[in-house]
Write a protein that holds these residues in place. Structure first.
Motif, PDB file in Angstrom:
ATOM      1  N   THR A  67       0.833  -1.211   0.000  1.00 53.17           N
ATOM      2  CA  THR A  67       0.000   0.000   0.000  1.00 53.17           C
ATOM      3  C   THR A  67       0.867   1.260   0.000  1.00 53.17           C
ATOM      4  O   THR A  67       0.628   2.195  -0.784  1.00 53.17           O
ATOM      5  CB  THR A  67      -0.926  -0.011   1.243  1.00 53.17           C
ATOM      6  N   PHE A  68       1.877   1.292   0.854  1.00 52.07           N
ATOM      7  CA  PHE A  68       2.696   2.508   0.955  1.00 52.07           C
ATOM      8  C   PHE A  68       3.685   2.619  -0.209  1.00 52.07           C
ATOM      9  O   PHE A  68       4.003   3.724  -0.657  1.00 52.07           O
ATOM     10  CB  PHE A  68       3.379   2.579   2.327  1.00 52.07           C
ATOM     11  N   ARG A  69       4.144   1.491  -0.721  1.00 51.02           N
ATOM     12  CA  ARG A  69       5.031   1.531  -1.899  1.00 51.02           C
ATOM     13  C   ARG A  69       4.263   2.152  -3.085  1.00 51.02           C
ATOM     14  O   ARG A  69       4.770   3.031  -3.778  1.00 51.02           O
ATOM     15  CB  ARG A  69       5.492   0.108  -2.257  1.00 51.02           C
ATOM     16  N   GLU A  70       3.033   1.714  -3.237  1.00 45.76           N
ATOM     17  CA  GLU A  70       2.210   2.212  -4.339  1.00 45.76           C
ATOM     18  C   GLU A  70       1.935   3.717  -4.148  1.00 45.76           C
ATOM     19  O   GLU A  70       2.056   4.511  -5.073  1.00 45.76           O
ATOM     20  CB  GLU A  70       0.909   1.398  -4.376  1.00 45.76           C
ATOM     21  N   ALA A  71       1.584   4.088  -2.914  1.00 45.94           N
ATOM     22  CA  ALA A  71       1.253   5.501  -2.660  1.00 45.94           C
ATOM     23  C   ALA A  71       2.475   6.389  -2.866  1.00 45.94           C
ATOM     24  O   ALA A  71       2.362   7.487  -3.455  1.00 45.94           O
ATOM     25  CB  ALA A  71       0.722   5.652  -1.234  1.00 45.94           C
ATOM     26  N   PHE A  72       3.643   5.960  -2.416  1.00 47.98           N
ATOM     27  CA  PHE A  72       4.836   6.802  -2.584  1.00 47.98           C
ATOM     28  C   PHE A  72       5.311   6.839  -4.035  1.00 47.98           C
ATOM     29  O   PHE A  72       5.993   7.787  -4.437  1.00 47.98           O
ATOM     30  CB  PHE A  72       5.963   6.348  -1.645  1.00 47.98           C
ATOM     31  N   SER A  73       4.920   5.827  -4.827  1.00 48.83           N
ATOM     32  CA  SER A  73       5.330   5.839  -6.241  1.00 48.83           C
ATOM     33  C   SER A  73       4.659   7.007  -6.966  1.00 48.83           C
ATOM     34  O   SER A  73       5.108   7.443  -8.022  1.00 48.83           O
ATOM     35  CB  SER A  73       4.989   4.501  -6.913  1.00 48.83           C
ATOM     36  N   GLN A  74       3.574   7.521  -6.386  1.00 48.45           N
ATOM     37  CA  GLN A  74       2.872   8.649  -7.017  1.00 48.45           C
ATOM     38  C   GLN A  74       3.156   9.958  -6.277  1.00 48.45           C
ATOM     39  O   GLN A  74       2.422  10.933  -6.420  1.00 48.45           O
ATOM     40  CB  GLN A  74       1.374   8.367  -6.995  1.00 48.45           C
ATOM     41  N   THR A  75       4.181   9.953  -5.429  1.00 45.09           N
ATOM     42  CA  THR A  75       4.493  11.148  -4.630  1.00 45.09           C
ATOM     43  C   THR A  75       5.866  11.677  -5.025  1.00 45.09           C
ATOM     44  O   THR A  75       6.843  10.921  -5.033  1.00 45.09           O
ATOM     45  CB  THR A  75       4.504  10.776  -3.115  1.00 45.09           C
ATOM     46  N   GLU A  76       5.911  12.972  -5.325  1.00 46.19           N
ATOM     47  CA  GLU A  76       7.191  13.566  -5.702  1.00 46.19           C
ATOM     48  C   GLU A  76       8.085  13.636  -4.460  1.00 46.19           C
ATOM     49  O   GLU A  76       7.641  14.069  -3.393  1.00 46.19           O
ATOM     50  CB  GLU A  76       6.946  14.977  -6.244  1.00 46.19           C
ATOM     51  N   ARG A  77       9.322  13.207  -4.602  1.00 51.95           N
ATOM     52  CA  ARG A  77      10.229  13.193  -3.454  1.00 51.95           C
ATOM     53  C   ARG A  77      11.495  13.976  -3.773  1.00 51.95           C
ATOM     54  O   ARG A  77      12.059  13.855  -4.870  1.00 51.95           O
ATOM     55  CB  ARG A  77      10.623  11.749  -3.090  1.00 51.95           C
ATOM     56  N   SER A  78      11.922  14.777  -2.828  1.00 52.06           N
ATOM     57  CA  SER A  78      13.183  15.493  -2.955  1.00 52.06           C
ATOM     58  C   SER A  78      13.779  15.618  -1.549  1.00 52.06           C
ATOM     59  O   SER A  78      13.871  16.718  -0.986  1.00 52.06           O
ATOM     60  CB  SER A  78      12.918  16.876  -3.564  1.00 52.06           C
ATOM     61  N   PRO A  79      14.105  14.478  -0.921  1.00 51.93           N
ATOM     62  CA  PRO A  79      14.459  14.500   0.513  1.00 51.93           C
ATOM     63  C   PRO A  79      15.708  15.305   0.831  1.00 51.93           C
ATOM     64  O   PRO A  79      16.695  15.260   0.099  1.00 51.93           O
ATOM     65  CB  PRO A  79      14.658  13.024   0.850  1.00 51.93           C
ATOM     66  N   GLN A  80      15.622  16.044   1.956  1.00 56.90           N
ATOM     67  CA  GLN A  80      16.753  16.834   2.446  1.00 56.90           C
ATOM     68  C   GLN A  80      17.599  15.948   3.360  1.00 56.90           C
ATOM     69  O   GLN A  80      17.052  15.122   4.085  1.00 56.90           O
ATOM     70  CB  GLN A  80      16.264  18.035   3.255  1.00 56.90           C
ATOM     71  N   GLU A  81      18.893  16.167   3.308  1.00 54.54           N
ATOM     72  CA  GLU A  81      19.790  15.415   4.193  1.00 54.54           C
ATOM     73  C   GLU A  81      19.525  15.812   5.656  1.00 54.54           C
ATOM     74  O   GLU A  81      19.300  16.986   5.944  1.00 54.54           O
ATOM     75  CB  GLU A  81      21.252  15.738   3.874  1.00 54.54           C
ATOM     76  N   VAL A  82      19.543  14.850   6.540  1.00 56.10           N
ATOM     77  CA  VAL A  82      19.430  15.184   7.968  1.00 56.10           C
ATOM     78  C   VAL A  82      20.655  14.631   8.697  1.00 56.10           C
ATOM     79  O   VAL A  82      21.193  13.602   8.313  1.00 56.10           O
ATOM     80  CB  VAL A  82      18.138  14.624   8.609  1.00 56.10           C
ATOM     81  N   VAL A  83      21.083  15.382   9.717  1.00 58.29           N
ATOM     82  CA  VAL A  83      22.265  14.953  10.481  1.00 58.29           C
ATOM     83  C   VAL A  83      21.791  14.609  11.888  1.00 58.29           C
ATOM     84  O   VAL A  83      21.198  15.439  12.582  1.00 58.29           O
ATOM     85  CB  VAL A  83      23.320  16.082  10.540  1.00 58.29           C
ATOM     86  N   PHE A  84      22.014  13.363  12.290  1.00 54.60           N
ATOM     87  CA  PHE A  84      21.480  12.891  13.563  1.00 54.60           C
ATOM     88  C   PHE A  84      22.322  13.314  14.771  1.00 54.60           C
ATOM     89  O   PHE A  84      21.820  13.425  15.868  1.00 54.60           O
ATOM     90  CB  PHE A  84      21.335  11.369  13.544  1.00 54.60           C
ATOM     91  N   ARG A  85      23.624  13.507  14.568  1.00 48.64           N
ATOM     92  CA  ARG A  85      24.474  13.834  15.724  1.00 48.64           C
ATOM     93  C   ARG A  85      25.252  15.120  15.479  1.00 48.64           C
ATOM     94  O   ARG A  85      26.058  15.180  14.541  1.00 48.64           O
ATOM     95  CB  ARG A  85      25.427  12.674  16.019  1.00 48.64           C
TER      96      ARG A  85
END
Lengths: 419, 427
Positions: free
Chosen positions: A217-235
């Motif tokens: 379900t989520f794979r299908e939904a994200f396949s139709q979602t534009e993604r441009s993820p920003q880098e995050v720094v955890f530490r």
């Protein structure tokens, strides 16, 4: 227990955990972004709206009617912080289909509800529906007002805001009254669309048996979602102030609170955690035994180490006349560790306590996703046993060095008003 | 030793009840696949048990407020060491709590449960009190009392109880007051210990990654047989009426907090559990997030997501409480009263009733997923005089008419109390 983590879209992780002992399923979606004062309140309100309504069940009443008909299934949200990052979670849990008296497919219905919450919110005039938005905005404003109600957590918040000011970690993850008041249904919806596009996203699904429905379900939904993820720094260790900053405020309370914040420039987080354990995380720690039990100064005097910022906090509730005495003893106990004055028993006790905690991972459906999320933040997937082995490798000298790396940074005092 | 297997007909879950020769009741639930163990060694002794006598006593003994809690703190010190030091060797996480009607000593662990169980059983049976250690504890508990005095949730709850109960000791703070704990000495602690820590008045509840035979062998090794001394606790007569209908207090809080409670008639054992299940469903029918009242109050900015309810009951007290943060608690009180009156005249919608019942069943199934919750349920059920799975059974048997009767008989306007903590802080 079996687990598998795959990436179902760009920086969208999907963790599947199967453990047949559970009677419930758990589906959690975490959005991870920089803790940015411009957007923290927008994000918090947005996640509140999407976790309580969607386009099908478009009021809180309708959503709750549906959830209670599905055997009291839960749908909740949390806005928190990890170091410089804002972590916004939408979480759902329900009893497994085996326990449905009327034979309903609860899992299918709940996966669909959560999918609709994430991808099909109730939108009007380019923003979240006014009614649902207003409810969540009021909820956030009330939460901000209520910060003062719990004096211990208020004191910790004030101390950390001072210690980490000018850093993203110094910002309350849901914002201030000022930032919350300027949020509109449109700005919250824009922020939410940005979360879907730019956030690192971690999804986890815990089930008693193999079920690919949630992942598909989520794979299908994200396949139709534009993604441009920003880098995050955890530490991002916090810079140490050249001089201790002391702040105090007078409040009409019966018990005073003190919070001492220390910072370290050491990368040895395993040794720093052991310093914290030996100093004040257990009922056999130096602070519990000395400040509470021997000197009877307080009911609690506890230590906590936060690896993302390399910050160690010690907080206590004491009589005004005993503040200095308690502070002197806390510093003296830390000095003992700096000088290597801790017994093998104290070290073994700390290790046994950690071993116990790590071995408990997996006894609740929420503990697996939490563990894997922590691993992700640490940049390395380890089993609890592997992580414990890292602690076993820590030598006494590493603990002494870690203790000596701790520098006092901020001391906060909540003082009772004079009669 | 009598051994019974108790089974839930709804879920198939099982636990074992043993009446041990020592006098102790033991509940064991082996939970396969789990790695942790939760054990509680509890006594039916809480803050409300301030007046008691045993077989042969002509007079009742009356003790200072807060002594059950004080005793709980002091039991962690043995003659030669601190109990936490013993747990530290096994890695177990030891703790304890005192409530209104019970005191329980707990450990949770994921390894060496056998050794931790020995520690638990032994230290609770070996009291060691001296005046010096009693004096030392007064400072620590004094700070605990001050901490709770600054807690608005605690204050609003006890203020409500004080408005509700004329005489019943449920209205006194669990930890007592600085003045009452000053009256406690080592002799009084021994007196209370010897009265209430008799194994015939106690229960061991253990769940998780355990083996029942191993648990019982350790019990055989550690438990010291006790003679049943016919403990009798009494409570002062309590009228049905409330003391006063409202109370306001100011504190440095950012949002006002409220408790609105109905004082209900009391009962015990199976009847109390049935009544409590009925009251929980009645409360959900009144204030669940799907109800019209909830929606209206939310839309009018009267309540927020903190709004909710609980049933609070025990020996001699039974209340239904609505609570949360709000600057308009009077409006909430009006709405609750109006909604109870509407239900009394119009009855309960059956679809809604069935839905709420399902929801209650679901939350009980969830609890069986959790080692800590299972151990707690077994202990609490025994102390209530019921079986661990009775709540699920009573929920499935519950009828809409039972709930309506409860609302008609118990949710009365003249038994309603409102307690509010108002803020002194500008928001």
């Amino acid at each position: 227990m079996k687990y598998n983590r795959t990436e179902i879209s760009d920086k969208v992780g999907f963790l599947s955990v199967i453990d047949e002992k559970f009677k419930t399923c758990q589906l959690t979606i975490r959005f991870i972004v920089k803790n940015d004062p411009e957007y923290v309140s927008e994000n918090a309100i947005a996640v509140g709206v999407i976790a309580t309504t969607n386009s099908v069940f478009n009021t809180i009443a309708k959503m709750n009617e549906k959830l209670s008909s599905l055997y009291g299934s839960g749908l909740s949200h949390i806005t928190g912080k990890r170091g410089d990052l804002q972590v916004l979670s939408v979480s759902s849990s329900w009893i497994d289909n085996r326990y449905a008296i009327d034979g309903e497919d609860i899992t299918r219905e709940m996966v669909q509800i959560v999918r609709d919450c994430i991808f099909s919110p109730d939108i009007q005039d380019g923003g979240f529906s006014r009614e649902n938005f207003d409810i969540e905005k009021k909820d956030l404003l009330d939460r901000i007002d209520a910060e003062m109600n719990d004096k211990r957590s208020y004191a910790l918040k004030q101390a950390l805001q001072t210690a980490l000011k000018d850093e993203p970690a110094g910002i309350v993850p849901y914002g201030s009254k000022e930032t919350a008041l300027r949020v509109t249904p449109q700005s919250a919806y824009r922020a939410y669309k940005n979360l879907l596009k730019n956030a690192q996203i971690e999804i986890s699904f815990v089930s008693p048996y193999e079920n690919s429905l949630a992942e598909e379900t989520f794979r299908e939904a994200f396949s139709q979602t534009e993604r441009s993820p920003q880098e995050v720094v955890f530490r991002t260790p916090s810079p140490i102030k050249p001089k201790i900053e002391k702040v105090s405020e007078e409040i009409d309370v019966r018990q005073c609170k003190t919070v001492m914040v220390f910072k370290s420039d050491s990368d040895d987080v395993f040794a720093l955690r052991l310093v914290s354990m030996i100093l004040g995380e257990t009922p056999v720690s130096k602070l519990f035994v000395n400040v509470r039990e021997k000197m009877s100064l307080c009911y609690y005097c506890a230590c906590h180490f936060s690896p993302p910022k390399n910050v160690l906090t010690i907080d206590s509730g004491v009589e005004k006349s005993n503040i200095q005495k308690a502070e002197d003893e806390i510093l003296r106990q830390l000095d003992e560790i700096k000088k290597g004055n801790f017994s093998d028993d104290e070290l073994q006790n700390a290790l046994a306590s950690l071993d116990n905690a790590f071995s408990s991972v997996g006894d609740s459906p929420t503990s697996y996703p939490m563990w894997f999320f922590e691993c992700l933040c640490d940049g390395e997937i380890l089993t609890p046993a592997q992580k414990f082995a890292r602690f076993l490798e820590v030598s006494r000298q590493r603990i002494v060095d870690a203790a000596n790396s701790l520098k006092p940074d901020t001391f906060y005092y909540m003082l009772s008003k004079e009669d | 030793m009598q051994k019974n297997v108790i089974t839930s007909s709804a879920t198939g879950d099982k636990c074992i009840h043993v009446k041990h020769d020592s006098g102790l009741d033991i509940y064991i639930c082996e939970m396969h696949g789990f790695s942790t163990v939760e054990a509680l060694f509890g006594t039916k002794y809480g803050s409300i048990n301030t007046m008691f006598r045993q077989k042969g006593d002509t007079e009742y003994t009356e003790v200072p407020e807060g002594i059950a809690h004080f005793l709980e703190h002091k039991l962690f010190e043995n003659e030669d060491c601190d109990v936490f030091e013993l747990y530290a060797k096994t890695g177990a996480n030891g703790n304890a709590f005192t409530s209104f009607d019970k005191t329980a000593y707990i450990f949770s662990c994921s390894k060496n449960y056998q050794e931790s169980l020995r520690i638990l059983l032994n230290f609770v049976q070996e009291p060691y009190f001296t005046q010096e250690t009693v004096d030392k504890e007064q400072g620590i508990i004094g700070q605990e009392i001050q901490m709770t005095n600054d807690n608005p949730e605690w204050r609003v709850f006890f203020n409500m109880l004080r408005c509700m109960y004329h005489n019943h000791p449920v209205k006194i703070d669990i930890a007592g007051t600085i003045e009452s704990i000053a009256q406690i000495d080592a002799d009084l602690l021994y007196k209370c210990y010897n009265t209430f820590y008799n194994l015939n008045n106690m229960v061991l509840s253990i769940a998780g990654n355990i083996n029942a035979d191993e648990v019982l062998a350790i019990c055989d090794e550690c438990l010291k047989t006790c003679e049943d001394k016919g403990l009798e606790t009494v409570f002062p007569d309590e009228p049905d009426e409330i003391v006063q209908s409202e109370i306001y207090e100011k504190q440095p809080v950012g949002t006002s907090v409220f408790h609105i409670g109905f004082k209900c008639k009391t009962c015990s054992g199976v009847e109390r559990l049935k009544k409590s299940v009925t009251a929980s469903v009645a409360m959900s029918i009144l204030c669940d997030a799907s109800t019209d009242m909830y929606r209206r109050l939310l839309k009018d900015n009267v309540i927020n997501s903190t709004f909710g309810g609980e049933v609070f009951c025990g020996d001699g007290y039974f209340t239904v409480i609505f609570s949360g943060d709000s600057s308009k608690p009077e409006v909430i009180r009006e709405n609750i009263l109006a909604e109870t009156e509407r239900l009394k005249s119009e009855g309960i919608d059956d679809k809604m009733f069935q839905r709420i019942k399902k929801s209650a069943y679901g939350s009980m199934v969830r609890e069986l997923n959790n080692v800590e919750a299972v151990a707690n349920t077994m202990m609490n059920s025994h102390m209530e005089g019921v079986s661990p799975y009775d709540a699920i059974k009573f929920t499935s048997e519950l009828k809409s008419d039972d709930v309506l009767s409860f609302i008609r008989d118990e949710l009365r306007g003249d038994r309603l109390v409102m307690s509010v903590i108002e803020g002194t802080v500008e928001s």
